[in-house]
Design a protein around this motif. Structure first.
Motif, PDB file in Angstrom:
ATOM      1  N   ARG A 133     -34.861   3.039 -11.182  1.00  0.00           N
ATOM      2  CA  ARG A 133     -34.214   2.730  -9.998  1.00  0.00           C
ATOM      3  C   ARG A 133     -35.081   3.289  -8.371  1.00  0.00           C
ATOM      4  O   ARG A 133     -35.994   4.229  -9.211  1.00  0.00           O
ATOM      5  CB  ARG A 133     -33.182   3.348 -10.094  1.00  0.00           C
ATOM      6  CG  ARG A 133     -32.323   2.434 -11.251  1.00  0.00           C
ATOM      7  CD  ARG A 133     -31.254   3.672 -11.659  1.00  0.00           C
ATOM      8  NE  ARG A 133     -29.901   2.495 -11.790  1.00  0.00           N
ATOM      9  CZ  ARG A 133     -29.667   2.790 -13.419  1.00  0.00           C
ATOM     10  NH1 ARG A 133     -30.484   3.970 -14.009  1.00  0.00           N
ATOM     11  NH2 ARG A 133     -29.367   2.527 -14.430  1.00  0.00           N
ATOM     12  N   THR A 134     -35.455   2.899  -7.178  1.00  0.00           N
ATOM     13  CA  THR A 134     -35.502   2.940  -6.327  1.00  0.00           C
ATOM     14  C   THR A 134     -34.945   4.202  -6.799  1.00  0.00           C
ATOM     15  O   THR A 134     -33.656   4.237  -6.054  1.00  0.00           O
ATOM     16  CB  THR A 134     -35.577   2.184  -5.038  1.00  0.00           C
ATOM     17  OG1 THR A 134     -34.096   1.698  -4.944  1.00  0.00           O
ATOM     18  CG2 THR A 134     -36.627   1.015  -5.600  1.00  0.00           C
ATOM     19  N   GLY A 135     -35.597   5.376  -5.100  1.00  0.00           N
ATOM     20  CA  GLY A 135     -34.900   6.674  -4.826  1.00  0.00           C
ATOM     21  C   GLY A 135     -35.023   8.248  -6.227  1.00  0.00           C
ATOM     22  O   GLY A 135     -34.272   9.099  -5.528  1.00  0.00           O
ATOM     23  N   GLU A 136     -35.587   7.353  -7.013  1.00  0.00           N
ATOM     24  CA  GLU A 136     -35.649   8.631  -8.435  1.00  0.00           C
ATOM     25  C   GLU A 136     -36.831   9.279  -8.490  1.00  0.00           C
ATOM     26  O   GLU A 136     -38.111   8.418  -7.356  1.00  0.00           O
ATOM     27  CB  GLU A 136     -34.860   8.095  -9.851  1.00  0.00           C
ATOM     28  CG  GLU A 136     -33.770   7.759  -9.640  1.00  0.00           C
ATOM     29  CD  GLU A 136     -33.468   6.916 -11.529  1.00  0.00           C
ATOM     30  OE1 GLU A 136     -34.271   7.534 -12.425  1.00  0.00           O
ATOM     31  OE2 GLU A 136     -32.854   6.933 -12.028  1.00  0.00           O
ATOM     32  N   ARG A 137     -36.727  10.889  -9.123  1.00  0.00           N
ATOM     33  CA  ARG A 137     -38.274  11.946  -8.685  1.00  0.00           C
ATOM     34  C   ARG A 137     -39.163  10.856  -9.995  1.00  0.00           C
ATOM     35  O   ARG A 137     -38.390  10.722 -10.674  1.00  0.00           O
ATOM     36  CB  ARG A 137     -37.547  12.700  -8.242  1.00  0.00           C
ATOM     37  CG  ARG A 137     -36.436  13.041  -7.695  1.00  0.00           C
ATOM     38  CD  ARG A 137     -36.691  14.157  -6.231  1.00  0.00           C
ATOM     39  NE  ARG A 137     -38.375  14.444  -5.776  1.00  0.00           N
ATOM     40  CZ  ARG A 137     -38.173  14.641  -4.437  1.00  0.00           C
ATOM     41  NH1 ARG A 137     -37.400  13.762  -3.374  1.00  0.00           N
ATOM     42  NH2 ARG A 137     -39.787  15.035  -4.261  1.00  0.00           N
ATOM     43  N   ALA A 138     -39.904  11.233  -9.176  1.00  0.00           N
ATOM     44  CA  ALA A 138     -41.262  11.323 -10.863  1.00  0.00           C
ATOM     45  C   ALA A 138     -42.314  12.245 -10.775  1.00  0.00           C
ATOM     46  O   ALA A 138     -42.461  12.407  -8.929  1.00  0.00           O
ATOM     47  CB  ALA A 138     -41.277  10.003 -10.500  1.00  0.00           C
ATOM     48  N   ASN A 139     -42.803  12.851 -11.489  1.00  0.00           N
ATOM     49  CA  ASN A 139     -44.011  13.517 -11.386  1.00  0.00           C
ATOM     50  C   ASN A 139     -45.393  13.029 -11.402  1.00  0.00           C
ATOM     51  O   ASN A 139     -44.877  12.664 -12.637  1.00  0.00           O
ATOM     52  CB  ASN A 139     -43.722  14.972 -12.321  1.00  0.00           C
ATOM     53  CG  ASN A 139     -42.979  15.498 -11.835  1.00  0.00           C
ATOM     54  OD1 ASN A 139     -42.020  15.791 -12.952  1.00  0.00           O
ATOM     55  ND2 ASN A 139     -42.938  16.568 -11.211  1.00  0.00           N
ATOM     56  N   LEU A 140     -46.132  12.755 -10.775  1.00  0.00           N
ATOM     57  CA  LEU A 140     -47.125  11.857 -10.735  1.00  0.00           C
ATOM     58  C   LEU A 140     -48.204  13.025 -11.122  1.00  0.00           C
ATOM     59  O   LEU A 140     -48.252  14.331 -10.738  1.00  0.00           O
ATOM     60  CB  LEU A 140     -47.518  11.178  -9.990  1.00  0.00           C
ATOM     61  CG  LEU A 140     -45.819  10.381  -9.162  1.00  0.00           C
ATOM     62  CD1 LEU A 140     -47.250   9.607  -8.028  1.00  0.00           C
ATOM     63  CD2 LEU A 140     -45.920   8.723 -10.151  1.00  0.00           C
ATOM     64  N   ILE A 141     -49.527  13.019 -11.540  1.00  0.00           N
ATOM     65  CA  ILE A 141     -50.196  13.272 -12.100  1.00  0.00           C
ATOM     66  C   ILE A 141     -52.411  12.525 -11.463  1.00  0.00           C
ATOM     67  O   ILE A 141     -52.224  11.582 -11.877  1.00  0.00           O
ATOM     68  CB  ILE A 141     -51.096  13.071 -13.691  1.00  0.00           C
ATOM     69  CG1 ILE A 141     -51.485  14.352 -13.951  1.00  0.00           C
ATOM     70  CG2 ILE A 141     -51.288  12.605 -14.357  1.00  0.00           C
ATOM     71  CD1 ILE A 141     -51.707  15.104 -15.586  1.00  0.00           C
TER      72      ILE A 141
END
Length: 757
Positions: A583-591
């Motif tokens: 879902r757009t607006g949700e956060r994520a941790n990218l590496i």
């Protein structure tokens, strides 16, 4: 003064082996000239072009086996006009040929691009018609047919879509058998109707097995609109009856006379005869100007065929004779002036071919003896060129005598004498330049280049020795291809390598690339270990701002996710399984590792610790290319065997792989797993296994690009809890039957194999 004498004496010592080796090399070079025929490229096939004025030859002497060298010759001057190369994989070979519009089409197969339809024009130009759109199984040559001047392909795409394709008049048309309205049910198998491409039927055809257990017969050729003709087998109809009915129907649709086919008559003395396929009755012998016994039929185009055979009822007592017969007009053209130069055995060789375009008086021949020829039937002029004769055209006069050209060709052959001579010459030169200073300068220069560049994965696409040797090791000029900032690039790297180093075209390597100078250097395994100790992966906290849809993949959807952090866009391709939603607006941790961005964790509130990850190695034991490409990245479904000590875990893992990288069975790739997950899966795999039915599925975000699922499954009345990441290409739904490993004491389980639905 003493130092100068010592230096001169040392240089003299270096010159002694150079002088001796030069003497040995000269004698070896003269032997090379005397036996020049042993060093010529070997031609695998030859074909005539341009009314016999030109000849095209194919050689696969490339030591890496990944290309055919293609030579275009002028038959009048017996010289090479042009040399090109076409791609192929290690053992594919050449497919059947078709002459079209004064050119010739020769198929090859490449592991990366699939079927290659190479269209050679008599002017020397070549174009590839398939353009990477036709991936077929490794046994590709059994799926391609040459019939009356057409090329026919029947195959299954990576997405399990069956198709029939045709190349006619230099144009490729393709029909997807699964298109709505063409067949009453989904096709699950396509087979050639035996003998239909060998004149048993007026029109070749395929038998298509359908999902509802019915059988459809489809024409092997397409009409002017690019459509197939289809006929369904009736419920109580026999297979052969249905094929005969389809043969009559297809003949009518495409304008062939099913009541007057020309076939080989098996009755002695085997004259070509008319055959009524509707009534299953033999008619009279074809009234050739002179009798043709022990006849063989070669289909040429939509109206013409060649009747070739013997002047005597017993072929041992006669010579070869033949005529081109127009089935519509009934007219004959005499081809005997060509055929009489051939032994009768060539007519029975499965590799012997004859080609003729409608409206032309030129008949082309390619023999199983690797000869090629033609006849102009209007003026009765014919010529046959043997393989040895054509290979002789590849040598100029300068190459057969002592000259700079022949010496250079000799040097390119390599060998112990050349290598040792070059090494000692280099040592002599090196001694004058300073043995102590040069190595330090090279090391400093290399380290500077490594620090100035970006570490990127690349693929070797070409490599050639430069002719320079260092410490008896050759310097090789490599061309590597890679993706940088969304663009595909190529760069040249010169590197001294050991003869024991099994580097070859197609290998994946790590390079340090300097964008400003467009230069690069290789990074060795020691360099990577040192870089891993000094550099750490960068974690990026980002927000999902945009989602692009790229179609269905099994029970999932292919997406391109766009994350934003500090004003920068980070695209990540993923597969979204049923029941889970990004879902757009949700956060994520990218590496971010070496310029590549992946999801580290999405929608999961757990603590992010890269230190919890174990870096392991996994060997690819099976791979499948999926029909999804996102920004030059091909979705692949890999089965990977992960090893840690004596423990082995098999996992299914989908991965978007840059198209320029070569991934094959046996390739070892890096794999990351959390320590707790590895310990739990290792423990469960030591227990019992069996089938279980899924009762519920809930998701808790992702680890990497794999959704983390809480699954309740029932086996023999006992409820087991599964908490693990799942392969999104397969997905897990309520009602699925999974094969699990389970612990009866803790009621924990893990998925070994997914549902086959």
């Amino acid at each position: 003064m003493k130092k100068k004498r010592a230096l001169s004496l040392a240089n003299l010592v270096f010159l002694i082996p150079v002088i001796l080796l030069s003497f040995f090399m000269w004698n070896d070079y003269k032997r090379y000239i005397e036996n020049i025929d042993d060093y010529l490229p070997s031609l695998e096939r030859t074909y005539m072009l341009d009314g016999g004025k030109k000849l095209i030859g194919f050689s696969n002497d490339d030591r890496f086996g990944e290309q055919y060298d293609v030579y275009l010759f002028d038959t009048g001057t017996e010289t090479i006009i042009k040399k090109t190369a076409i791609r192929t994989n290690f053992q594919s070979g050449l497919g059947p040929a078709a002459y079209q519009q004064d050119g010739i089409i020769i198929p090859t197969y490449d592991d990366t691009l699939g079927l290659q339809l190479n269209y050679f024009h008599s002017t020397g130009g070549v174009e590839e018609l398939a353009q990477g759109t036709m991936h077929i199984p490794s046994a590709w040559s059994s799926s391609i047919y040459s019939w009356r001047g057409r090329l026919i392909v029947a195959g299954e795409s990576p997405g399990s879509e069956w198709y029939v394709a045709q190349v006619k008049d230099g144009k490729l048309d393709k029909v997807n058998l699964g298109e709505k309205g063409l067949l009453p049910a989904r096709p699950v198998r396509v087979d050639e109707v035996h003998g239909s491409f060998k004149n048993d039927q007026a029109v070749p055809m395929f038998s298509v097995s359908l999902k509802d257990d019915r059988t459809a017969l489809v024409s092997g050729i397409l009409d002017k609109k690019g459509d197939l003709s289809v006929l369904l087998e009736k419920k109580d109809e026999g297979t052969f009856a249905a094929q005969d009915r389809a043969g009559a129907h297809f003949a009518k649709v495409f304008g062939f006379n099913n009541a007057k086919l020309v076939r080989e008559n098996g009755n002695y003395p085997e004259e070509a005869s008319f055959y009524n396929a509707n009534e299953k009755q033999w008619g009279t012998a074809v009234p050739t100007p002179k009798p043709v016994y022990q006849a063989r039929i070669f289909l040429l185009n939509d109206e013409e065929l060649l009747i070739a055979g013997s002047t005597a009822e017993d072929e041992l007592n006669g010579t070869v004779i033949g005529y081109v017969f127009n089935e519509k007009s009934g007219k004959f053209q005499d081809a005997t002036v060509l055929l009489e130069q051939l032994p009768y055995e060539n007519l029975e060789n499965s590799e012997t071919e004859f080609h003729k375009q409608l409206g032309s008086d030129i008949l082309y021949y390619r023999g199983g003896d690797l000869a090629a020829g033609y006849v102009d039937m209007e003026i009765q002029k014919a010529k046959v060129f043997s393989k040895d004769q054509v290979e002789g055209w590849m040598v100029t006069e300068d190459e057969t005598k002592v000259s700079l050209q022949s010496f250079w060709n000799y040097a390119k052959q390599g060998g112990a004498i050349i290598i040792n001579w070059a090494v000692w010459v280099f040592i002599g030169l090196f001694s004058f330049l300073g043995l102590a200073i040069a190595p330090r300068m090279l090391v400093r220069s290399r380290m500077k280049k490594m620090r100035a560049g970006q570490h990127i994965q690349a693929r070797i696409i070409d490599m050639q020795e430069s002719g320079l040797y260092v410490n008896e090791q050759p310097q090789v000029r490599f061309i590597v291809q890679f993706e940088d900032e969304g663009q595909r690039k190529e760069v040249e790297i010169k590197q001294v390598i050991s003869y024991l180093n099994p580097i070859q075209i197609g290998d994946t390597v790590t390079i340090s690339y300097n964008r400003k100078k467009h230069k690069a250097v290789f990074i060795t395994e020691e360099d990577l270990k040192h870089a891993a100790q000094e550099s750490k992966p960068v974690l990026i906290d980002a927000v999902l701002t945009r989602i692009e849809h790229y179609g269905k993949v099994n029970r999932g959807q292919a997406l391109q996710l766009h994350f934003t952090a500090e004003g920068r866009d980070y695209p990540v391709p993923v597969v979204q399984p049923f029941g889970f939603e990004y879902r757009t607006g949700e956060r994520a941790n990218l590496i971010l590792i070496q310029g590549m961005v992946r999801i580290f964790r999405y929608g999961n509130e757990g603590t992010v610790k890269t230190s919890d990850q174990l870096s392991l190695q996994g060997e690819i034991i099976h791979m499948q290319k999926m029909p999804i490409i996102i920004e030059h990245k091909q979705l692949m479904l890999l089965e990977v065997m992960i090893s840690r000590g004596a423990d082995r875990i098999r996992k299914a893992n989908s991965l978007f792989v840059p198209e320029n990288l070569s991934v094959n069975v046996g390739t070892v790739i890096p794999v990351s797993m959390e320590i707790d997950d590895l310990q739990k899966e290792t423990r469960l795999l030591q227990g019992k296994q069996g089938a279980a039915k899924v009762l519920s599925v809930h998701f808790e975000g992702t680890k990497g690009e794999r959704p983390l699922a809480n699954i309740t499954a029932e086996k023999d009345g006992v409820i087991y809890q599964i908490k693990q990441t799942i392969e999104p290409v397969y997905g897990v739904e309520v009602g699925d039957e999974l094969w699990i490993a389970y612990d009866e004491g803790t009621r924990e389980a893990m998925i070994i194999n997914y549902s086959s639905r």
